[in-house]
Design an enzyme around this catalytic site. Sequence first.
Site, PDB file in Angstrom:
ATOM      1  N   ARG A  66     -43.388 -23.105 -15.364  1.00  0.00           N
ATOM      2  CA  ARG A  66     -42.933 -21.848 -15.867  1.00  0.00           C
ATOM      3  C   ARG A  66     -41.429 -22.119 -16.568  1.00  0.00           C
ATOM      4  NH1 ARG A  66     -44.342 -18.212 -10.785  1.00  0.00           N
ATOM      5  NH2 ARG A  66     -46.126 -17.431 -11.422  1.00  0.00           N
ATOM      6  N   LYS A 116     -62.078  -9.217  -5.093  1.00  0.00           N
ATOM      7  CA  LYS A 116     -62.473  -7.591  -4.737  1.00  0.00           C
ATOM      8  C   LYS A 116     -62.584  -6.671  -5.904  1.00  0.00           C
ATOM      9  CE  LYS A 116     -59.222  -7.391  -0.827  1.00  0.00           C
ATOM     10  NZ  LYS A 116     -58.108  -6.935  -0.345  1.00  0.00           N
ATOM     11  N   GLY A 134     -55.622 -13.166 -13.613  1.00  0.00           N
ATOM     12  CA  GLY A 134     -56.388 -13.621 -12.295  1.00  0.00           C
ATOM     13  C   GLY A 134     -56.041 -15.164 -12.048  1.00  0.00           C
ATOM     14  N   GLY A 147     -50.381 -10.655 -12.634  1.00  0.00           N
ATOM     15  CA  GLY A 147     -50.466  -9.180 -12.549  1.00  0.00           C
ATOM     16  C   GLY A 147     -50.054  -8.500 -13.711  1.00  0.00           C
TER      17      GLY A 147
HETATM   18  P1  AMP Z   1     -58.659 -12.986  -8.172  1.00  0.00           P
HETATM   19  O1  AMP Z   1     -57.205 -13.246  -7.771  1.00  0.00           O
HETATM   20  O2  AMP Z   1     -59.045 -11.536  -8.014  1.00  0.00           O
HETATM   21  O3  AMP Z   1     -58.882 -13.681  -9.417  1.00  0.00           O
HETATM   22  O4  AMP Z   1     -59.573 -13.703  -7.006  1.00  0.00           O
HETATM   23  C1  AMP Z   1     -59.589 -14.903  -6.836  1.00  0.00           C
HETATM   24  C2  AMP Z   1     -60.163 -15.253  -5.570  1.00  0.00           C
HETATM   25  O5  AMP Z   1     -61.323 -14.904  -5.408  1.00  0.00           O
HETATM   26  C3  AMP Z   1     -60.109 -16.857  -5.490  1.00  0.00           C
HETATM   27  O6  AMP Z   1     -59.459 -17.419  -4.658  1.00  0.00           O
HETATM   28  C4  AMP Z   1     -61.852 -17.114  -5.212  1.00  0.00           C
HETATM   29  O7  AMP Z   1     -62.033 -18.241  -4.389  1.00  0.00           O
HETATM   30  C5  AMP Z   1     -62.108 -15.868  -4.586  1.00  0.00           C
HETATM   31  N1  AMP Z   1     -63.790 -15.696  -4.867  1.00  0.00           N
HETATM   32  C6  AMP Z   1     -64.349 -15.767  -5.977  1.00  0.00           C
HETATM   33  N2  AMP Z   1     -65.486 -15.708  -5.617  1.00  0.00           N
HETATM   34  C7  AMP Z   1     -65.770 -15.356  -4.311  1.00  0.00           C
HETATM   35  C8  AMP Z   1     -66.924 -15.224  -3.444  1.00  0.00           C
HETATM   36  N3  AMP Z   1     -68.162 -15.254  -3.836  1.00  0.00           N
HETATM   37  N4  AMP Z   1     -66.430 -14.874  -2.188  1.00  0.00           N
HETATM   38  C9  AMP Z   1     -65.226 -15.151  -1.715  1.00  0.00           C
HETATM   39  N5  AMP Z   1     -64.159 -15.241  -2.564  1.00  0.00           N
HETATM   40  C10 AMP Z   1     -64.325 -15.484  -3.643  1.00  0.00           C
END
Ligand code: AMP
Length: 400
Positions: free
Chosen positions: A31, A202, A358, A381
């Site tokens: 960073r 999610k 993400g 974010g």
């Molecule tokens: P995000 O911050 O929304 O991009 O979410 C990232 C997180 O989602 C990572 O830590 C992944 O391990 C998790 N993730 C991705 N696919 C799955 C899955 N099928 N089941 C559970 N966690 C997941």
Amino acid sequence: MQNWEVNGKTVLLRVDFNVPIKDGVIKDASRIEKSLDTIRFLLAKGAKLIVLSHLGRPLKELLPDGTIDYGKFSLAPVSEALRKSLGVNVIFAKDCAGSDTIEQLNQLKAGEILLCENTRFNKQEEKADPLWSKQLADLAEFYVNDAFGSAHREHASTATVARFFDRDHKAFGFLMKAEVDNGKKVLHDAQKPFTAILGGAKVSDKILLIENLMDRCDHILIGGGMAYTLLAAQGYRIGTSLLEKDKIDLAKELIEKAKSKGVQLVLPEDSVVAAQFSNDVPIRITQDQNIEDNEMGLDVGPKTVELFSQYILKSKTLIWNGPMGVFEMSNFASGTKAIAQAVADATSQGAYSLIGGGDSAAAINQFGLAAQVSFVSTGGGAMLELLEGKELPGVAAILD
Ligand code: AMP
């Protein structure tokens, strides 16, 4: 910023030096490195540079006696790192816009840096306090914001302070400008076909993003944990995979909306499944979308990779936000890795690709493919909110 005459003038620069520090040692300086171009540029122009940043959440993570952990959240180690990287004099002020800052500022010479202590030691920072913002503004003649990672927050040093400068005396730093330009380019100037690849945990985190992209994209490919709520809404069996039950109706609505807008919303056709959320249990690839009751989907399967790759390779513009599976565990990293490769291949064939908002930025770095895509955002974010179509306070305050 490029045409400013700042020789001998004071410039207030907000950066994102929120780096991991353990026992006074910086664990990852990336960073800091990202803002060095802006810093070097201003120093070369002869500016007296006051640098501000936050570090962690000192007012949320108090010591057991309820006081601030000044040692843990101090920016002091960063001043040493800056001195080493730039080879210039870096003075450290023990406060931010307080008496020590004013005193040190009197010593500051052109081409030198005054790094102030953590902005968040002051409760006025997160409250966007106008009086304190004015105190910050009074330190300098110019204001530069290079802290894209904080641009979605209306804080004193990221947004409010900028309102005390007129348009000729405030600007984006190079990092922030690149982030804003790339984000806006995909939203307003995308060549078709335009494909979004969305994943992560999610669906609830990505609803606004899906809705905004639906008005722009031709295809939306959905993998990761969020795909299972959409698959459940379609009537597939998803075993113990991540499910947001209260979002099933919304998932149905999204699927209908996509149809009515002529956007192809493409879901996984197979999954890599296991009985537990662990890298140490046997894995299986499903035949189709359905998953057995005692299994959970932790990655997209090879059929899905093949299908998604076809869409990716025929696209001219790509956004990727969120991993396709639990890429942190080797058994469930293949889907994310293959999609990263497909995005890199499409880019080498002339597509424009933006990664970010993400964990996909972490994934593309982990697979060593960051240099083979068009732009990797540093602002998780903030980039997500920009792609959702929101106005970011830190951006708006510069453009006002
Ligand atoms: P995000 O911050 O929304 O991009 O979410 C990232 C997180 O989602 C990572 O830590 C992944 O391990 C998790 N993730 C991705 N696919 C799955 C899955 N099928 N089941 C559970 N966690 C997941």
